[in-house]
Each structure stands twice: as structure tokens, then as C-alpha cells.
Design a protein around this motif. Structure first.
Motif, PDB file in Angstrom:
ATOM      1  N   LEU A 189      -6.937  -2.508   3.068  1.00 28.86           N
ATOM      2  CA  LEU A 189      -6.519  -2.467   4.553  1.00 28.86           C
ATOM      3  C   LEU A 189      -7.859  -3.043   5.149  1.00 28.86           C
ATOM      4  O   LEU A 189      -7.529  -3.740   6.351  1.00 28.86           O
ATOM      5  N   ALA A 190      -8.738  -2.893   4.729  1.00 29.27           N
ATOM      6  CA  ALA A 190     -10.201  -3.259   5.482  1.00 29.27           C
ATOM      7  C   ALA A 190     -10.018  -4.913   5.570  1.00 29.27           C
ATOM      8  O   ALA A 190     -10.656  -5.192   6.507  1.00 29.27           O
ATOM      9  N   GLY A 191      -9.662  -5.600   4.445  1.00 33.31           N
ATOM     10  CA  GLY A 191      -9.468  -6.691   4.233  1.00 33.31           C
ATOM     11  C   GLY A 191      -8.599  -7.195   5.330  1.00 33.31           C
ATOM     12  O   GLY A 191      -8.797  -8.321   6.073  1.00 33.31           O
ATOM     13  N   PHE A 192      -7.579  -6.657   5.637  1.00 31.66           N
ATOM     14  CA  PHE A 192      -6.595  -7.073   6.573  1.00 31.66           C
ATOM     15  C   PHE A 192      -7.240  -6.960   8.163  1.00 31.66           C
ATOM     16  O   PHE A 192      -6.739  -7.669   8.872  1.00 31.66           O
ATOM     17  N   VAL A 193      -7.961  -5.967   8.290  1.00 28.06           N
ATOM     18  CA  VAL A 193      -8.713  -5.949   9.477  1.00 28.06           C
ATOM     19  C   VAL A 193      -9.529  -6.992   9.683  1.00 28.06           C
ATOM     20  O   VAL A 193      -9.360  -7.704  10.939  1.00 28.06           O
ATOM     21  N   VAL A 194     -10.264  -7.458   8.775  1.00 20.81           N
ATOM     22  CA  VAL A 194     -11.116  -8.649   9.012  1.00 20.81           C
ATOM     23  C   VAL A 194     -10.214  -9.950   9.421  1.00 20.81           C
ATOM     24  O   VAL A 194     -10.488 -10.721  10.058  1.00 20.81           O
ATOM     25  N   PHE A 211     -10.500  -2.288  -5.765  1.00 19.03           N
ATOM     26  CA  PHE A 211     -11.344  -1.341  -4.866  1.00 19.03           C
ATOM     27  C   PHE A 211     -10.590  -0.151  -4.119  1.00 19.03           C
ATOM     28  O   PHE A 211     -11.257   0.552  -3.570  1.00 19.03           O
ATOM     29  N   GLY A 212      -9.237  -0.377  -4.197  1.00 19.55           N
ATOM     30  CA  GLY A 212      -8.325   0.734  -3.624  1.00 19.55           C
ATOM     31  C   GLY A 212      -7.736   0.363  -2.192  1.00 19.55           C
ATOM     32  O   GLY A 212      -8.144  -0.632  -1.682  1.00 19.55           O
ATOM     33  N   PHE A 234       0.712  -1.210   0.026  1.00 19.05           N
ATOM     34  CA  PHE A 234      -0.091   0.035   0.023  1.00 19.05           C
ATOM     35  C   PHE A 234       0.913   1.308   0.008  1.00 19.05           C
ATOM     36  O   PHE A 234       0.304   2.398   0.121  1.00 19.05           O
ATOM     37  N   LEU A 235       2.246   1.143   0.051  1.00 18.43           N
ATOM     38  CA  LEU A 235       2.947   2.314  -0.044  1.00 18.43           C
ATOM     39  C   LEU A 235       2.779   3.324  -1.179  1.00 18.43           C
ATOM     40  O   LEU A 235       2.409   4.572  -0.908  1.00 18.43           O
ATOM     41  N   GLN A 236       2.564   2.972  -2.416  1.00 21.75           N
ATOM     42  CA  GLN A 236       2.369   3.885  -3.439  1.00 21.75           C
ATOM     43  C   GLN A 236       1.074   4.676  -3.303  1.00 21.75           C
ATOM     44  O   GLN A 236       1.008   5.617  -3.547  1.00 21.75           O
ATOM     45  N   PRO A 237      -0.002   3.683  -3.316  1.00 25.47           N
ATOM     46  CA  PRO A 237      -1.360   4.288  -3.536  1.00 25.47           C
ATOM     47  C   PRO A 237      -1.501   5.041  -2.096  1.00 25.47           C
ATOM     48  O   PRO A 237      -2.353   6.154  -2.357  1.00 25.47           O
ATOM     49  N   LEU A 238      -1.199   4.721  -1.121  1.00 23.24           N
ATOM     50  CA  LEU A 238      -1.534   5.570   0.227  1.00 23.24           C
ATOM     51  C   LEU A 238      -0.710   6.791   0.242  1.00 23.24           C
ATOM     52  O   LEU A 238      -1.458   7.776   0.493  1.00 23.24           O
ATOM     53  N   THR A 239       0.460   6.746  -0.046  1.00 21.06           N
ATOM     54  CA  THR A 239       1.250   7.929   0.005  1.00 21.06           C
ATOM     55  C   THR A 239       0.573   9.061  -1.045  1.00 21.06           C
ATOM     56  O   THR A 239       0.633   9.981  -0.800  1.00 21.06           O
ATOM     57  N   HIS A 240       0.289   8.485  -2.307  1.00 19.04           N
ATOM     58  CA  HIS A 240      -0.114   9.468  -3.285  1.00 19.04           C
ATOM     59  C   HIS A 240      -1.491   9.989  -2.835  1.00 19.04           C
ATOM     60  O   HIS A 240      -1.823  11.116  -3.044  1.00 19.04           O
ATOM     61  N   ASP A 241      -2.395   9.231  -2.312  1.00 22.06           N
ATOM     62  CA  ASP A 241      -3.872   9.414  -1.897  1.00 22.06           C
ATOM     63  C   ASP A 241      -3.860  10.612  -0.765  1.00 22.06           C
ATOM     64  O   ASP A 241      -4.641  11.570  -0.831  1.00 22.06           O
ATOM     65  N   GLY A 272      -4.446  -8.628  -0.176  1.00 21.52           N
ATOM     66  CA  GLY A 272      -4.278  -7.330  -0.101  1.00 21.52           C
ATOM     67  C   GLY A 272      -4.294  -6.626  -1.643  1.00 21.52           C
ATOM     68  O   GLY A 272      -4.772  -5.517  -1.680  1.00 21.52           O
ATOM     69  N   GLN A 273      -3.159  -7.338  -2.415  1.00 18.42           N
ATOM     70  CA  GLN A 273      -3.159  -6.615  -3.692  1.00 18.42           C
ATOM     71  C   GLN A 273      -4.280  -6.602  -4.644  1.00 18.42           C
ATOM     72  O   GLN A 273      -4.724  -5.664  -5.254  1.00 18.42           O
ATOM     73  N   MET A 274      -5.059  -7.793  -4.501  1.00 14.84           N
ATOM     74  CA  MET A 274      -6.276  -7.869  -5.336  1.00 14.84           C
ATOM     75  C   MET A 274      -7.403  -7.056  -4.836  1.00 14.84           C
ATOM     76  O   MET A 274      -7.956  -6.242  -5.800  1.00 14.84           O
TER      77      MET A 274
END
Length: 410
Positions: free
Chosen positions: A171-176, A165-166, A34-41, A158-160
């Protein structure tokens, strides 16, 4: 007596420890996706994100001895359950983050503190207490192998979710997934009902925490192992944090990073089983040094050549085999040198060095990338230190085998 027959009474404990370990380590190792999408967002820099992961590693390392000491007073179950709840809270904060503060507190402080209560040092201590000494190293390898499946599961999921879906849904999948740590910790906590073996003359079981720590650091074999352990953390966290970013820079398919982390997780299983088996037969500290040396050679080979899907997956397989094999070796060596009562705390003291290296691998790699525009200097430093640490560890282990501690009594 067959191994399964020996382990049957403690299987719920070992399965619980394995599931807790696989989730805590697997989810944490996959955060680099999630490094690239999170930091950009949310508009933070790469070094900001890696600083949060560096704080995670420092919190984990410096709180590990405290968590280990608290298991002696309160038992393993409450420590592991509280740690599981903190892991869930940390992932929730990251999922809802809109700036650096939430990432720092959630991904840094909360998950780092949770790992001190749920990851390798605690899980290995649970497994070591649950089984006889005659099969301890083999079982530690089995628990480490089961714990290696986390990256194999979490990285592709996580990648899928991230691509479809973003990053927030990923990360919500990781919470589950992290919710399952709670029942796993409950079952692993049954180890509190198993009495410690009667202390031997080489055991420090009756010592205080301060005396146990002082005794550990007066043991030359432990000190060398602890110093070399720093290199282990530097190399591994550099890879889990920066490999997805490096592959993106090389223009490779984003899914390749998840596939590589999954490859690491899969071959991790084989490596953990092998080194658990090998540690029952050969010098554990010399095997540790060999791991550091061969990791460094693999790092140099991969980063010196142009990255391709094949070379990346092969690199993941090699590094995976050499990844968590350190777990059963370090845990077994500490148990042999100092006994079981203070194992989690003393292993945590060694792990502090590992996490200082992790801080340097995560944050230092980000700073060097932001400053120089490439990862070349970062991997060269990792290779040089890895070779030096591995050679010193092997040489010391063979020249001066580990001796039982000398405990001074009044």
C-alpha cells in the motif's frame, strides 16, 4: 484533417486527464489484492473490508454530481487537485491502519470522495470539452484506454510488494504512485481556459443545476441508461473486490490475481479504443446494453467451470475488453443529449446508480460469502441482473432512440 493535428493543441490536457484517470482507477481496482493479508493481520472480517469498499463506492457515487456541479462554479483544476490530495491521504490511512476505523475512513470515505473529483466522470468531461464534436467519441475512447493502463501497472507492483514485504509496503507503493496524480490534475486543469461552444437549441447550458437535473430525469433514454448502469457497477466491483479471494479459495497462485487484474487492464485498452470508435458510428445506448449482456455470459461461463490459470486469464481478457468501454459511451451519450456545460454533473447523476450497484457488488458479495461460505449465489445474481439490464437497454435504445431534451423556460 489528421486526428493528431486536431488534438495537438490540447494534448497536455488529454495526457493529464489520462494519467489522473489511470492512477485513480488503477489503484482503486487493485485494492482487492490486500483483502486476505490485511483482514488477517488487523483482525477484521472479509465483510468488514468489503463494507469499507462499499462505503467508498457510495461516497463516490453520491458526491459525483456535487463535484460535477462544482466544476461549473470553480473550474476543473481546483476540484481535481483537492481530490488527488484526498486520495493520497486515504491510502496513507490504509497503510497505517490497525483496525476497521482507519480502513473505513481511508479506503472508504477519503478515496471515495477523491474518486468523485478525479475519476471517469470528471476526466471524460475534461476530454469532451477539449476536443471538437467530430472526434469526441474517439478521443473519449482514447482517454478511457489510457486510463485502463492503471490496473496493468498497479496490480503487479502491489502484488510483488505484498508478497515480498507485506501488505503495508504494498500500500505504501500505491501512495508513491498516487502522488503523480497532482501534476496530472494540474495539466488537465488547463481545460478551464477553453471556452464552451455556443449553446445550440438542444443544449441546456444556460439552465441552473436544478433545472438541468430535472431535465435529465425527464428524458426516458437517460433514465433507462441510468438504471441499467447499476448492473455495470455491481458486476465490476464484485470482481475487483472478490476475485483475488476467490482464486485463493480455489488454491491458485496468489500472483494469478494480479496477473488477471493486469490482463483486465491490458484488454481494457483495446476495448476502450474499440467502443470509443464504435460510439462515433453506431447507437451508443445499444452498444452499452450489448456490453452488459456479453459480460454476463462471460461471468456465467467462468464461474460454472473449475478455475484454472488459463481460464482465469482468458476470463480477464474478455472482461477487460468489456470493462471501461462503457466510459466513452456514457460520456458521449450524455454530451449528445444535454451538451457540455452540465455534462459532469448529469453524468454524475447516472453514476449514482452505478455506485449503488457497486455497493451491492462489494458488500453484498462479502455478506453472501460470509453467510453461505461460497460466491455461487453472488455470481448468479450478478449474471441474472446483467442479462436483464442489458436486454432492456438494447431493446429501448433500438425501439426509442434518444431524443434531445425539452427545456421548459419561463
Amino acid at each position: 484533417m489528421p486526428l493528431l493535428q486536431v488534438l495537438r493543441p490540447t494534448l497536455p490536457i488529454l495526457i493529464g486527464a489520462s494519467i489522473m484517470l489511470t492512477l485513480s482507477m488503477g489503484l482503486r481496482q487493485s485494492l482487492g489484492i490486500f483483502l486476505q493479508p490485511l483482514t488477517h493481520d488487523i483482525r477484521i472480517s472479509v465483510s468488514d473490508f468489503t463494507l469499507a469498499l462499499a462505503v467508498q463506492n457510495l461516497a463516490w457515487g453520491f458526491l459525483q454530481p456535487m463535484a460535477g456541479a462544482m466544476t461549473v462554479r470553480y473550474g476543473f483544476r481546483p476540484i481535481m487537485i483537492v481530490g488527488s490530495l484526498m486520495y493520497i491521504a486515504g491510502l496513507v490511512l490504509m497503510t497505517t491502519a490497525h483496525g476497521l476505523v482507519s480502513v473505513m475512513i481511508g479506503g472508504g470515505e477519503l478515496i471515495g470522495t477523491s474518486l468523485a473529483c478525479t475519476a471517469a466522470a470528471i476526466s471524460m468531461s475534461v476530454a469532451a470539452r477539449a476536443v471538437p464534436e467530430t472526434v469526441r467519441s474517439t478521443v473519449l475512447g482514447m482517454v478511457s484506454a489510457a486510463g485502463s493502463l492503471g490496473a496493468l501497472l498497479s496490480a503487479p507492483i502491489g502484488q510483488m510488494l505484498n508478497e515480498g514485504f507485506g501488505w503495508r509496503v504494498g500500500l505504501a507503493g500505491f501512495v508513491v504512485l498516487s502522488v503523480f496524480m497532482i501534476p496530472a490534475a494540474w495539466y488537465a486543469g488547463r481545460v478551464d481556459q477553453i471556452p464552451l461552444p455556443k449553446p445550440s437549441g438542444d443544449d441546456i447550458g444556460n439552465a441552473t443545476a436544478a433545472t438541468a437535473a430535472k431535465t435529465a430525469f425527464s428524458n426516458a433514454s437517460f433514465v433507462v441508461m441510468t438504471c441499467a448502469y447499476m448492473v455495470c457497477g455491481m458486476q465490476l466491483v464484485f470482481l475487483t473486490t472478490h476475485l483475488p479471494s476467490y482464486l485463493a479459495i480455489c488454491g491458485l497462485d496468489p500472483m494469478l490475481s494480479a496477473q488477471t487484474l493486469g490482463m483486465i487492464g491490458g484488454f481494457n485498452v483495446l476495448g476502450s479504443l474499440f467502443f470509443g470508435w464504435a460510439g462515433q458510428r453506431w447507437n451508443k445506448l445499444a452498444l452499452l446494453g450489448g456490453i452488459y449482456i456479453f459480460r454476463s455470459i462471460a461471468l456465467a461461463w467462468y464461474f460454472m467451470l473449475p478455475a484454472t490459470p488459463f481460464s482465469t486469464l482468458l476470463f480477464g481478457a474478455i472482461m477487460g475488453f468489456l470493462w471501461m468501454g462503457v466510459g466513452p459511451l456514457v460520456a458521449g451519450a450524455v454530451a449528445e443529449m444535454f451538451g457540455l456545460r452540465w455534462q459532469a454533473m448529469i453524468q454524475g447523476l447516472a453514476f449514482m446508480s452505478h455506485q449503488i450497484g457497486s455497493f451491492l457488488g462489494a458488500y453484498g458479495g462479502g455478506v453472501l460469502y460470509d453467510t453461505l461460505g461460497s460466491y455461487t449465489m453472488a455470481w448468479r445474481i450478478g449474471v441474472a441482473l446483467g442479462l436483464a439490464g442489458g436486454i432492456v437497454q438494447v431493446a429501448f435504445a433500438l425501439i426509442r432512440p434518444a431524443q434531445p431534451p425539452i427545456l421548459k423556460t419561463a
